[in-house]
Design a protein around this motif. Structure first.
Motif, PDB file in Angstrom:
ATOM      1  N   LEU A  53       0.828  -1.204   0.000  1.00  0.00           N
ATOM      2  CA  LEU A  53       0.000   0.000   0.000  1.00  0.00           C
ATOM      3  C   LEU A  53       0.863   1.254   0.000  1.00  0.00           C
ATOM      4  O   LEU A  53       0.553   2.234  -0.685  1.00  0.00           O
ATOM      5  N   VAL A  54       1.950   1.224   0.754  1.00  0.00           N
ATOM      6  CA  VAL A  54       2.884   2.354   0.789  1.00  0.00           C
ATOM      7  C   VAL A  54       3.411   2.619  -0.613  1.00  0.00           C
ATOM      8  O   VAL A  54       3.405   3.761  -1.093  1.00  0.00           O
ATOM      9  N   ASP A  55       3.846   1.563  -1.288  1.00  0.00           N
ATOM     10  CA  ASP A  55       4.379   1.722  -2.653  1.00  0.00           C
ATOM     11  C   ASP A  55       3.326   2.284  -3.601  1.00  0.00           C
ATOM     12  O   ASP A  55       3.625   3.147  -4.432  1.00  0.00           O
ATOM     13  N   LEU A  56       2.092   1.806  -3.474  1.00  0.00           N
ATOM     14  CA  LEU A  56       1.009   2.317  -4.327  1.00  0.00           C
ATOM     15  C   LEU A  56       0.742   3.800  -4.064  1.00  0.00           C
ATOM     16  O   LEU A  56       0.530   4.579  -4.996  1.00  0.00           O
ATOM     17  N   LEU A  57       0.745   4.193  -2.788  1.00  0.00           N
ATOM     18  CA  LEU A  57       0.525   5.603  -2.448  1.00  0.00           C
ATOM     19  C   LEU A  57       1.631   6.491  -3.010  1.00  0.00           C
ATOM     20  O   LEU A  57       1.361   7.562  -3.556  1.00  0.00           O
ATOM     21  N   ASP A  64       5.716  11.528   0.711  1.00  0.00           N
ATOM     22  CA  ASP A  64       6.956  10.890   1.158  1.00  0.00           C
ATOM     23  C   ASP A  64       6.637   9.540   1.794  1.00  0.00           C
ATOM     24  O   ASP A  64       5.503   9.247   2.168  1.00  0.00           O
ATOM     25  N   GLU A  65       7.656   8.700   1.908  1.00  0.00           N
ATOM     26  CA  GLU A  65       7.462   7.337   2.395  1.00  0.00           C
ATOM     27  C   GLU A  65       6.933   7.298   3.828  1.00  0.00           C
ATOM     28  O   GLU A  65       6.081   6.470   4.156  1.00  0.00           O
ATOM     29  N   GLU A  66       7.402   8.188   4.676  1.00  0.00           N
ATOM     30  CA  GLU A  66       6.951   8.203   6.069  1.00  0.00           C
ATOM     31  C   GLU A  66       5.443   8.481   6.169  1.00  0.00           C
ATOM     32  O   GLU A  66       4.716   7.806   6.893  1.00  0.00           O
ATOM     33  N   THR A  67       4.984   9.466   5.418  1.00  0.00           N
ATOM     34  CA  THR A  67       3.561   9.798   5.415  1.00  0.00           C
ATOM     35  C   THR A  67       2.743   8.662   4.819  1.00  0.00           C
ATOM     36  O   THR A  67       1.699   8.285   5.369  1.00  0.00           O
ATOM     37  N   ALA A  68       3.214   8.098   3.717  1.00  0.00           N
ATOM     38  CA  ALA A  68       2.513   6.987   3.080  1.00  0.00           C
ATOM     39  C   ALA A  68       2.422   5.792   4.026  1.00  0.00           C
ATOM     40  O   ALA A  68       1.374   5.145   4.121  1.00  0.00           O
ATOM     41  N   ALA A  69       3.495   5.504   4.751  1.00  0.00           N
ATOM     42  CA  ALA A  69       3.508   4.373   5.686  1.00  0.00           C
ATOM     43  C   ALA A  69       2.530   4.600   6.828  1.00  0.00           C
ATOM     44  O   ALA A  69       1.780   3.690   7.209  1.00  0.00           O
ATOM     45  N   ARG A  70       2.507   5.804   7.361  1.00  0.00           N
ATOM     46  CA  ARG A  70       1.580   6.127   8.449  1.00  0.00           C
ATOM     47  C   ARG A  70       0.136   5.968   7.968  1.00  0.00           C
ATOM     48  O   ARG A  70      -0.697   5.350   8.633  1.00  0.00           O
ATOM     49  N   ASP A  71      -0.157   6.515   6.799  1.00  0.00           N
ATOM     50  CA  ASP A  71      -1.517   6.445   6.262  1.00  0.00           C
ATOM     51  C   ASP A  71      -1.917   5.007   5.931  1.00  0.00           C
ATOM     52  O   ASP A  71      -3.052   4.600   6.184  1.00  0.00           O
ATOM     53  N   ALA A  72      -0.990   4.232   5.381  1.00  0.00           N
ATOM     54  CA  ALA A  72      -1.284   2.843   5.026  1.00  0.00           C
ATOM     55  C   ALA A  72      -1.553   2.005   6.279  1.00  0.00           C
ATOM     56  O   ALA A  72      -2.493   1.204   6.298  1.00  0.00           O
ATOM     57  N   ARG A  73      -0.756   2.196   7.325  1.00  0.00           N
ATOM     58  CA  ARG A  73      -0.975   1.456   8.576  1.00  0.00           C
ATOM     59  C   ARG A  73      -2.339   1.816   9.181  1.00  0.00           C
ATOM     60  O   ARG A  73      -3.066   0.935   9.643  1.00  0.00           O
ATOM     61  N   LEU A  74      -2.683   3.080   9.162  1.00  0.00           N
ATOM     62  CA  LEU A  74      -3.976   3.524   9.683  1.00  0.00           C
ATOM     63  C   LEU A  74      -5.122   2.898   8.886  1.00  0.00           C
ATOM     64  O   LEU A  74      -6.099   2.404   9.459  1.00  0.00           O
ATOM     65  N   LEU A  75      -4.989   2.897   7.578  1.00  0.00           N
ATOM     66  CA  LEU A  75      -6.027   2.328   6.728  1.00  0.00           C
ATOM     67  C   LEU A  75      -6.177   0.826   6.973  1.00  0.00           C
ATOM     68  O   LEU A  75      -7.295   0.316   7.093  1.00  0.00           O
TER      69      LEU A  75
END
Length: 86
Positions: A53-57, A64-75
């Motif tokens: 999901l991080v890669d897709l975002l 940035d990767e940090e924001t994408a990772a946070r959002d993906a984990r939350l989702l």
């Protein structure tokens, strides 16, 4: 992880709605924003990890990767709580 069968994304009045189909899912519906709908459509029928999901975002949005990772984990946490992934 994998999306549970029987949950289909529909657009109703311009809003992405996850609709449950089948008796085991009959009481569930959930609204999704554009990015979560994009991710849901991207993982349908596939095993996936948060990193996918991080890669897709990152690929789709200027994030940035940090924001994408946070959002993906939350989702993923929200999807688990809603019991739409296994």
């Amino acid at each position: 992880m994998k999306a549970k069968n029987g949950f289909n994304l529909r657009t109703v009045c311009g809003e992405n709605i996850l609709v449950a189909e089948g008796e085991e899912n009959i009481d569930f519906s959930n609204s999704m924003n554009e990015s979560s709908a994009y991710l849901w459509n991207s993982i349908q029928g596939k095993d996936f990890e948060v990193k996918d999901l991080v890669d897709l975002l990152i690929e789709m949005y200027e994030v940035d990767e940090e924001t994408a990772a946070r959002d993906a984990r939350l989702l993923v946490d929200q999807w688990k709580q809603a019991e739409i992934i296994e």
